[in-house]
Design a protein around this motif. Structure first.
Motif, mmCIF file in Angstrom:
data_model
loop_
_atom_site.group_PDB
_atom_site.id
_atom_site.type_symbol
_atom_site.label_atom_id
_atom_site.label_comp_id
_atom_site.label_asym_id
_atom_site.label_seq_id
_atom_site.Cartn_x
_atom_site.Cartn_y
_atom_site.Cartn_z
ATOM 1 N N VAL A 293 -27.158 60.290 -62.995
ATOM 2 C CA VAL A 293 -26.936 61.725 -63.070
ATOM 3 C C VAL A 293 -28.247 62.407 -63.428
ATOM 4 N N THR A 294 -28.678 63.386 -62.608
ATOM 5 C CA THR A 294 -29.953 64.069 -62.848
ATOM 6 C C THR A 294 -29.764 65.495 -63.372
ATOM 7 N N ALA A 295 -28.546 66.025 -63.293
ATOM 8 C CA ALA A 295 -28.279 67.367 -63.827
ATOM 9 C C ALA A 295 -26.769 67.533 -63.984
ATOM 10 N N THR A 296 -26.386 68.371 -64.951
ATOM 11 C CA THR A 296 -24.971 68.686 -65.170
ATOM 12 C C THR A 296 -24.819 70.194 -65.299
ATOM 13 N N ILE A 297 -23.903 70.761 -64.520
ATOM 14 C CA ILE A 297 -23.678 72.210 -64.498
ATOM 15 C C ILE A 297 -22.306 72.507 -65.097
ATOM 16 N N ASP A 298 -22.274 73.345 -66.120
ATOM 17 C CA ASP A 298 -21.016 73.794 -66.704
ATOM 18 C C ASP A 298 -20.564 75.050 -65.961
ATOM 19 N N THR A 299 -19.463 74.942 -65.208
ATOM 20 C CA THR A 299 -19.036 76.051 -64.357
ATOM 21 C C THR A 299 -18.244 77.116 -65.107
ATOM 22 N N GLY A 300 -17.669 76.762 -66.260
ATOM 23 C CA GLY A 300 -16.909 77.740 -67.023
ATOM 24 C C GLY A 300 -15.499 77.972 -66.524
ATOM 25 N N TYR A 301 -15.004 77.152 -65.594
ATOM 26 C CA TYR A 301 -13.635 77.340 -65.116
ATOM 27 C C TYR A 301 -12.592 76.860 -66.128
ATOM 28 N N GLY A 302 -12.949 75.906 -66.956
ATOM 29 C CA GLY A 302 -11.976 75.368 -67.898
ATOM 30 C C GLY A 302 -11.476 74.012 -67.449
ATOM 31 N N MET A 303 -10.935 73.240 -68.385
ATOM 32 C CA MET A 303 -10.497 71.872 -68.114
ATOM 33 C C MET A 303 -9.475 71.831 -66.982
ATOM 34 N N CYS A 304 -9.650 70.858 -66.086
ATOM 35 C CA CYS A 304 -8.719 70.593 -64.977
ATOM 36 C C CYS A 304 -8.550 71.797 -64.048
ATOM 37 N N LEU A 529 -16.877 67.357 -53.309
ATOM 38 C CA LEU A 529 -18.168 66.691 -53.083
ATOM 39 C C LEU A 529 -18.997 67.493 -52.086
ATOM 40 N N CYS A 530 -20.331 67.436 -52.251
ATOM 41 C CA CYS A 530 -21.251 67.915 -51.221
ATOM 42 C C CYS A 530 -22.588 67.215 -51.414
ATOM 43 N N VAL A 531 -23.411 67.218 -50.368
ATOM 44 C CA VAL A 531 -24.730 66.582 -50.403
ATOM 45 C C VAL A 531 -25.757 67.612 -49.949
ATOM 46 N N ASP A 532 -26.901 67.695 -50.662
ATOM 47 C CA ASP A 532 -27.940 68.647 -50.258
ATOM 48 C C ASP A 532 -28.864 68.016 -49.224
ATOM 49 N N ILE A 533 -29.913 68.752 -48.832
ATOM 50 C CA ILE A 533 -30.781 68.274 -47.745
ATOM 51 C C ILE A 533 -31.606 67.057 -48.139
ATOM 52 N N ASN A 536 -29.027 64.423 -52.384
ATOM 53 C CA ASN A 536 -28.496 64.409 -53.742
ATOM 54 C C ASN A 536 -27.011 64.737 -53.657
ATOM 55 N N LEU A 537 -26.193 63.984 -54.380
ATOM 56 C CA LEU A 537 -24.744 64.177 -54.361
ATOM 57 C C LEU A 537 -24.326 65.105 -55.497
ATOM 58 N N PHE A 538 -23.544 66.130 -55.183
ATOM 59 C CA PHE A 538 -22.967 67.018 -56.193
ATOM 60 C C PHE A 538 -21.468 66.738 -56.272
ATOM 61 N N VAL A 539 -20.974 66.473 -57.483
ATOM 62 C CA VAL A 539 -19.577 66.119 -57.703
ATOM 63 C C VAL A 539 -18.933 67.152 -58.618
ATOM 64 N N ALA A 540 -17.852 67.779 -58.136
ATOM 65 C CA ALA A 540 -17.085 68.705 -58.967
ATOM 66 C C ALA A 540 -16.032 67.896 -59.719
ATOM 67 N N GLU A 541 -16.186 67.823 -61.040
ATOM 68 C CA GLU A 541 -15.240 67.089 -61.875
ATOM 69 C C GLU A 541 -14.100 68.017 -62.293
ATOM 70 N N CYS A 542 -12.912 67.736 -61.816
ATOM 71 C CA CYS A 542 -11.763 68.526 -62.222
ATOM 72 C C CYS A 542 -11.478 68.322 -63.709
ATOM 73 N N ILE A 550 -26.076 63.802 -58.667
ATOM 74 C CA ILE A 550 -26.282 62.352 -58.766
ATOM 75 C C ILE A 550 -27.246 61.885 -57.686
ATOM 76 N N GLN A 551 -28.230 61.106 -58.093
ATOM 77 C CA GLN A 551 -29.131 60.442 -57.134
ATOM 78 C C GLN A 551 -28.579 59.044 -56.886
ATOM 79 N N TYR A 552 -28.268 58.735 -55.646
ATOM 80 C CA TYR A 552 -27.676 57.433 -55.315
ATOM 81 C C TYR A 552 -28.438 56.710 -54.206
ATOM 82 N N LEU A 553 -29.426 57.386 -53.579
ATOM 83 C CA LEU A 553 -30.249 56.760 -52.532
ATOM 84 C C LEU A 553 -31.664 56.573 -53.045
#
Length: 553
Positions: A293-304, A529-533, A536-542, A550-553
């Motif tokens: 994991v290279t960064a974590t974004i707090d979206t403020g939506y709330g748990m689940c 899920l989405c991947v940038d150019i 890098n993988l971005f995962v939305a954790e419910c 996340i760097q996986y390559l």
């Protein structure tokens, strides 16, 4: 300015005393003088002044004010620093530098500008326009040529009767796929040429303005780009495929039907410019043994409450949760923009177009957010939209559910026009479950359409024509845990990545559905899920309402 004693008439005053009507003009210094100030002006014997009656003055470029000394004119030009300077500048910052008269320099630069303009108008721009016209002609001819290929395939299929219908359809599909790639390559070439033409016209317009204004500062700052545009852009050359029919042999119908030659798309060098291949393979990027994991974004939506994420750039992502607000956030969790749905209802899914605009689905509508303004581009009848993604060709792929809850399908839109519907396999069986919840999709680099179907516990992959390629139902050895796919995305290596929400992990598959490995990284209920150019993988954790990069390559 107005003379104090002649308020109804505009009067030009002496540049030196600024109180008396002007009488004369110094051609060398480009200043206006009254009679009394002429003698004072001529007392400066360091210059060969040329004072004439004001009405007899020549039309010459005016000196600009010195940017460093506002009360001085830039009468000289520093060759070493390539800037206009005044006498004070010369005695200080530019002492000992090679100087020349600014008007002489202006004349020289004006001549070069005129040459640039003539070359751009008479040689370079017409060549670009000729290339653009050639590409348009070639695109028009494609319809006839590809139509003939399709007709040839139909005629050959009629000879083989019913038993080769499936083969005929496959060949026609191959032709359509080649045509799409061919047209895409030419469209890309057209866009590049058109962009260069737009730049050229802007440069021409700017040059004309500079030449008309005769402004020394603008002339001095002009940098020629003619050398750049002399090298014409690469021209796409495509070798059309051809159909090679064979004699009919009932034991080898597929072979005997004939094969299409490969579509060859090459880019011809434009003059001295080296060209890249129109279709190139991406560099190979092996999987990391330990994704991180290279960064974590707090979206403020709330748990689940967090469901989707879509990349706008490497450090900005759009998100959506269980309310009517979609948020654009950066890697530092800063809210950059928020958009509320026009309907006031929760969006079903989001995606970002190639132009950087946001697309979302809700109710019976597919909506586009451009410059923060919401446009409803498609309104459905009898169907409701769910998951959405943007393709490499800038189409939209949308998962649809019938209002009665009995059917589901994938529909392709070009603009607001439906161009493809994918619902059944070759045996007429539904490809996707009818459940209206939790289906997401992504287009792979090889143009396969990948759908994560939660109710079917499967990833369903069809090719560009809608023919089923495979179903992935989880790792074969994993018999204890059920496969619960939610979000899905693909990368530059044609990997398929899908979120296994209840098992808190990501499955990585190759383009043929073979399991490669898991990504865990302490995930909690991964959903979108989405991947940038840069892959890098971005995962939305419910489970946490956070997005993990996340760097996986």
């Amino acid at each position: 300015m107005l003379h104090p004693r002649r308020s109804a008439q505009t009067v030009l005053l002496c540049d030196l005393c600024e109180t008396v009507d002007l009488h004369s003009h110094c051609e060398l210094c480009n200043v206006h003088l009254c009679k009394a100030c002429v003698e004072e002006h001529l007392s400066d014997s360091s210059k060969k002044h040329n004072v004439v009656y004001f009405l007899h003055r020549k039309s010459t470029p005016s000196y600009s004010k010195c940017p460093t000394h506002a009360d001085k004119h830039s009468e000289l030009y520093c060759e070493e620093c390539d800037v206009p300077v005044c006498s004070t500048c010369v005695s200080k910052k530019h002492r000992g530098h090679n100087l020349c008269d600014v008007l002489e320099k202006f004349s020289s630069k004006t001549e070069n500008l005129q040459k640039d303009l003539e070359e751009l108008e008479s040689r370079i721009c017409p060549r670009y326009e000729e290339m653009a016209s050639d590409v348009q002609t070639e695109k028009s001819e494609l319809q006839t040529k590809y139509g003939k290929l399709t007709t040839d395939a139909d005629q050959q299929g009629e000879v083989l009767h019913r038993e080769v219908t499936a083969i005929v359809n496959q060949r026609k599909s191959d032709i359509q796929e080649m045509k799409t790639k061919h047209m895409a390559a030419l469209d890309k070439n057209t866009d590049e040429i058109t962009q260069r033409i737009t730049e050229l016209r802007k440069i021409i317009e700017d040059l004309k303005k500079i030449l008309n204004t005769k402004d020394v500062s603008l002339t001095s700052t002009y940098k020629s780009r003619n050398g750049e545009f002399r090298q014409l852009p690469p021209k796409v050359r495509v070798t059309l495929p051809s159909l090679s029919p064979q004699k009919i042999n009932t034991e080898k119908l597929r072979e005997m039907f004939g094969s299409l030659s490969p579509l060859s798309i090459n880019t011809e060098q434009g003059d001295t410019m080296k060209s890249a291949e129109a279709v190139s393979s991406p560099p190979v990027k092996p999987l990391l043994d330990e994704p991180r994991v290279t960064a974590t974004i707090d979206t403020g939506y709330g748990m689940c409450r967090l469901f989707s994420v879509s990349c706008l750039s490497e450090d900005q992502v759009w998100t959506r949760g269980d309310n009517d607000t979609m948020k654009l956030l950066n890697l530092q969790s800063k809210l950059l923009t928020s958009i509320q749905t026009k309907s006031g209802k929760q969006p079903q899914d989001i995606a970002v177009t190639r132009d950087g605009d946001l697309v979302y689905t809700d109710s019976n509508n597919i909506n586009l957010v451009k410059n923060k303004q919401i446009q409803t581009v498609i309104t459905l009848q009898g169907w409701r939209p769910g998951g959405v993604c943007c393709t490499a060709g800038n189409d939209l792929l949308v998962i649809m559910y019938s209002d009665d809850g009995e059917q589901s399908k994938v529909v392709r839109y070009s603009g607001s026009t439906e161009t493809q519907s994918i619902q059944f396999d070759d045996q007429g069986r539904p490809l996707y479950s009818s459940d209206v919840l939790y289906k997401y999709l992504s287009e792979n680099r090889n143009l396969d359409i990948c759908v994560a179907d939660w109710d079917a516990s499967a990833v369903v992959v069809v090719n560009q024509s809608g023919k089923l390629r495979f179903r992935y139902t989880g790792h074969p050895s994993d018999t204890e845990q059920s496969f619960d796919p939610r979000g899905i995305t693909t990368d530059s290596q044609s990997h398929i990545l899908t979120a296994d929400i209840d098992n808190h992990r990501i499955h990585i598959l190759d383009q043929d559905g073979q399991f490669l490995r898991y990504i865990h990284c302490g995930l909690r209920a991964p959903w979108g899920l989405c991947v940038d150019i840069r892959d890098n993988l971005f995962v939305a954790e419910c489970g946490t309402a956070k997005v993990k990069k996340i760097q996986y390559l």
